[in-house]
Structures are given as C-alpha cells and as structure tokens.
Design an enzyme around this catalytic site. Structure first.
Site, PDB file in Angstrom:
ATOM      1  N   GLU A  61       0.819  -1.203   0.000  1.00  0.00           N
ATOM      2  CA  GLU A  61       0.000   0.000   0.000  1.00  0.00           C
ATOM      3  C   GLU A  61       0.857   1.260   0.000  1.00  0.00           C
ATOM      4  O   GLU A  61       0.495   2.267  -0.616  1.00  0.00           O
ATOM      5  CB  GLU A  61      -0.922  -0.007   1.221  1.00  0.00           C
ATOM      6  CG  GLU A  61      -1.940  -1.122   1.246  1.00  0.00           C
ATOM      7  CD  GLU A  61      -1.399  -2.440   1.810  1.00  0.00           C
ATOM      8  OE1 GLU A  61      -2.182  -3.388   1.952  1.00  0.00           O
ATOM      9  OE2 GLU A  61      -0.175  -2.505   2.110  1.00  0.00           O
ATOM     10  N   PRO A 266      12.171 -13.549   0.743  1.00  0.00           N
ATOM     11  CA  PRO A 266      11.004 -13.696   1.616  1.00  0.00           C
ATOM     12  C   PRO A 266      10.265 -12.374   1.804  1.00  0.00           C
ATOM     13  O   PRO A 266      10.862 -11.292   1.786  1.00  0.00           O
ATOM     14  CB  PRO A 266      11.606 -14.188   2.935  1.00  0.00           C
ATOM     15  CG  PRO A 266      12.898 -14.832   2.537  1.00  0.00           C
ATOM     16  CD  PRO A 266      13.407 -13.993   1.402  1.00  0.00           C
ATOM     17  N   MET A 307      15.501  -5.200   2.547  1.00  0.00           N
ATOM     18  CA  MET A 307      14.196  -4.547   2.412  1.00  0.00           C
ATOM     19  C   MET A 307      14.318  -3.380   1.437  1.00  0.00           C
ATOM     20  O   MET A 307      15.364  -2.749   1.324  1.00  0.00           O
ATOM     21  CB  MET A 307      13.725  -4.027   3.769  1.00  0.00           C
ATOM     22  CG  MET A 307      13.474  -5.128   4.795  1.00  0.00           C
ATOM     23  SD  MET A 307      12.147  -6.248   4.314  1.00  0.00           S
ATOM     24  CE  MET A 307      10.756  -5.112   4.303  1.00  0.00           C
TER      25      MET A 307
END
Length: 463
Positions: A61, A266, A307
């Site tokens: 989002e 992942p 990330m």
C-alpha cells in the site's frame, strides 16, 4: 445493543492483549517493540500540523501511494505529508520512499487514541489506501471535520462475507467517507453492499508505479555481483499454516539441472534466516545478499535478505515468480515484475490480485502454475527456449503500456473539498478520462469525471 458501543468497549480491554501479542512478535522481529507510544495514543514529540495524510498499512500500500502523493503535492505544495502504517516493514518502506514526510504508526482504534492523533495533527484531509476500515477512526474524522477518502479500494469475496456479518458496525463508518475509489467494478459492488456510498471505479494505482533510477542502479549492482548467469527470482515468499513457500520452491528446484541462479526473497525479514537454512538443508550452495560478496559461480541459491530492493531483484531477473500464491495468502503484487518486463509466474491463490492476474493471463503477460513442481518445469522450459521467454516479456510490456495512465493528473476536486467541504458526488472534477463515461457509479448516477479522488487511477466503464 448498539454494536459500535460494544466495539468501543472491546477497545478498552484490548490494549494489554495487543501488547502481549507484539511482545510475541518480537521473537520474529524486534521492530515490533519500537515506537510503541505511537500505537497506543502517546503524544508525538513534533507532530506535523495540517498535513495531507495518507494511511498505507504495509509495504504494498505504501508503494501504491507514491504516485498519489506526488500528484497531491502539485495541489497542496505547502502542506506537509504525513504517512501512517501498521507494520514495521510498511514504516521502513515509507521512510525510504518518502524522506520528506513524517512517518509514524497509526494508533489503534480506541477513541481516546484517535482523538489524540487527530488533535495533534489536525489533517487537512485523509486518504486510506486499499481496505482499511477502522470504525472509530472514520467516525472521529467525521466529527473533527477531516474529509476522509478510501483510495485504490479493493474487497475480496471472502472479506465481503466477513464484513457483512458486522455490517451494522462498518456501514455507518463507510457512509462518512467523502469518496470511495475502487479498483474494479466487482470491488465497487462489494464495497457498496457493505455500506459504502459514492463508490467509483477508477482502476488500480499500482499500474502507475515505475521502477526508480535507484532501483535500476540496484539491479545493475546485482547483475555485476551475479555475473553472466540466468536469474530466477522468487519474490515475496510467504509462510501460511505451517507451510513455507520457500521450502516448496527449494524442494522442486532440486530437480533443475543447469547453472541458473535461484533468488529467494522472503516477504518478511524474520523469514530471511529461515530461507537460508532451508536452502542449506536441501543441499544447495547458498549465499546471502547481505554478505556483500560476489556470487560464486557454484552458488545455486541467493537469499535476498534486504528490504526496499524488490524492484532491483525483479530488474535483475530473467524470470520471476510472485509469492503468496502457492500458499493460500492471495498472492502478492504481480504488477511489479510485469512492469519490469519480466516473464512472470504465479500460483493458484490469487484473491488479492484476482483482476490483475486474470488480465495478465488474458494478455499473455504471465502464466499460472498450480504446484511448485509445475513452476520448476515452466522455468526450465523458458530457460531452454529463450524465444518463448522473450515473447512473454514483450507481452508483459504491452500489458503495462495498455494499463498505464495516459492523462495529466487532476485532483482539483480534492482541493475544492478541502476548501468548502462539499460532498464528493456533488463536485465536478476537471479530469479528462479519455472521453469515456461510466455507465454506472454505485450510489451516484454520474459520469466518471464526477467526484474522482485520484486521476492517476484508470477510469474504466463500470459494468
């Protein structure tokens, strides 16, 4: 019994249970214990005042909010931007993507927490991304005079059935929205049935996202580390009900005979080490992205333990698999690898991206597999026949080109709402929608150029 009263009473006893839950989550990621005060209504040290506020629950989002935030900046150039999230990964993504914004957790839905949040920020307007229905937050915004919108909204059949059971709670909350902008006509109808009004079909903003120059540089660095080898990326792998998607893929990959590099990324950072250990247990030579070393020629599996670099992995890939689809978690964002022009595979569980998956299949831009073994066979087939792989890549680019917006962004109606507080369905938006008009807008009989929040969405004919 007034169901909202009962719901609110539950929030008086919920905080200790939530704290216990977050402490358990700490075992997987210590980030769950950071910034606790923001979740539980503690005053923020230096809250931005009168911001444009966007709430994006997690990573997907937050990425989808990028083009919306850029467009809003054109019409509110002097307003600070406030980004709120519910997950540590979402917050980390927001801090990376919006360095000039204030990023914080949205407090839980206890009325006192909501009042504290609204009083200290006094937002000019609020936008909830996708499917965030918090009744006390929505009522609080209405009482505080904060125009609130639901953007890029989607609702699966399964979620609709759940919300219908508590419709007396959610319908009054949704009725207070100034506008609800759905991804598809099916989403719009389901949202309407649970109580939303002023619902308009404006497409999926995730088609508007393009990889940044930073991600292209990241991909180039990855390719330099990997060398001249085919790269198969399995991104956003999930664990569900004790089944680890990475384990399924690794087991199937044991049948592969070739020198392609399998990259496992992942979805959650707490699964990084698990994926690494699983690869070792399956007998693979494995490295981590975080070792910052060149990938050895005999390394078979590379764990993407970072990330904010997902586009970098996709841009470095020859073939992509989108996780969350072999286990029943509804699939992650298939639009991202397709937007990178990468031949894409996904599994049977697609309820979170059903329309995008169907569209990609119809366009020949992606392929669906129904087991890890079928995935491995498809990958081996594409690697053995580069022309077939290139065909899917061409179709992927064509699919995105069709979906991408071809109009100048307009959010003038939002600016007018801020100034005079007129209901969304009574506002004209200066937006050209390729000459097309909706034949049906749920709750409002109007053209699609009426009351649109976000013109970067695709305005389509509702059916």
């Amino acid at each position: 019994m007034n169901i909202r009263w009962f719901y609110t009473q539950l929030w008086h006893v919920a905080p200790p249970l939530i704290r216990r839950y977050l402490r358990r989550k700490k075992k997987k990621s210590s980030a769950y214990l950071e910034h606790w005060g923001e979740r539980f209504g503690a005053p923020l040290a230096k809250p931005v005042q009168q911001p444009v506020w966007i709430h994006a629950v997690s990573v997907g989002e937050t990425r989808a909010a990028v083009p919306l935030a850029a467009a809003l900046k054109q019409y509110f150039p002097d307003a600070p931007l406030l980004l709120t999230q519910m997950t540590p990964t979402g917050r980390a993504a927001a801090e990376q993507l919006f360095p000039d914004a204030q990023c914080r957790y949205l407090p839980y839905d206890k009325p006192a927490y909501i009042r504290q949040f609204l009083d200290e920020h006094r937002p000019r307007l609020g936008i909830l991304m996708e499917t965030e229905i918090w009744p006390n937050l929505m009522h609080g915004c209405r009482e505080a005079g904060v125009p609130l919108f639901l953007a890029n909204a989607r609702l699966s059949e399964k979620s609709q059935q759940g919300y219908l059971k508590i419709r007396p709670l959610v319908a009054p909350a949704l009725a207070g929205l100034r506008g609800c902008y759905a991804q598809t006509a099916a989403d719009a109808e389901r949202l309407h049935f649970i109580g939303a009004s002023n619902v308009h079909v404006c497409g999926n903003s995730k088609y508007d996202i393009t990889p940044s120059e930073t991600m292209h540089a990241c991909a180039a660095a990855f390719k330099q580390r990997i060398g001249n080898r085919a790269v198969v990326v399995c991104a956003s792998t999930r664990e569900h009900k004790g089944v680890d998607e990475a384990a399924l893929l690794l087991e199937a990959w044991q049948a592969y005979r070739g020198d392609a590099l399998l990259v496992i990324v992942p979805r959650h950072p707490e699964r990084f080490q698990t994926a690494f250990s699983l690869a070792q247990q399956h007998g693979f030579k494995v490295q981590k992205r975080s070792d910052n070393q060149p990938v050895a020629a005999d390394t078979q599996v590379w764990i993407g333990d970072s990330m904010g670099e997902l586009f970098g992995y996709y841009l470095a890939a020859d073939i992509a698999f989108v996780g969350g689809s072999l286990v029943d978690t509804g699939c992650q964002n298939i639009i991202e690898p397709i937007a990178c022009g990468v031949p894409t595979l996904f599994g049977p569980s697609i309820y979170n991206f059903a329309a995008a998956c169907r569209g990609a299949l119809e366009a020949g831009a992606a392929r669906q597999v129904f087991s890890a073994e079928e995935w491995q066979h498809a990958v081996a087939e594409w690697l053995a026949h580069p022309a077939d792989c290139a065909h899917y890549a061409q179709k992927a680019q064509a699919f995105i080109n069709i979906k991408a917006p071809a109009r100048v962004w307009r959010i003038k109606s939002l600016k007018r709402w801020h100034r005079i507080g007129v209901d969304a369905h009574n506002m004209l938006l200066d937006l050209k929608c390729d000459g097309e008009m909706h034949k049906k807008c749920y709750g409002v009989a109007a053209p699609c150029c009426l009351a649109s929040l976000y013109s970067a969405f695709h305005c389509k004919k509702a059916v």
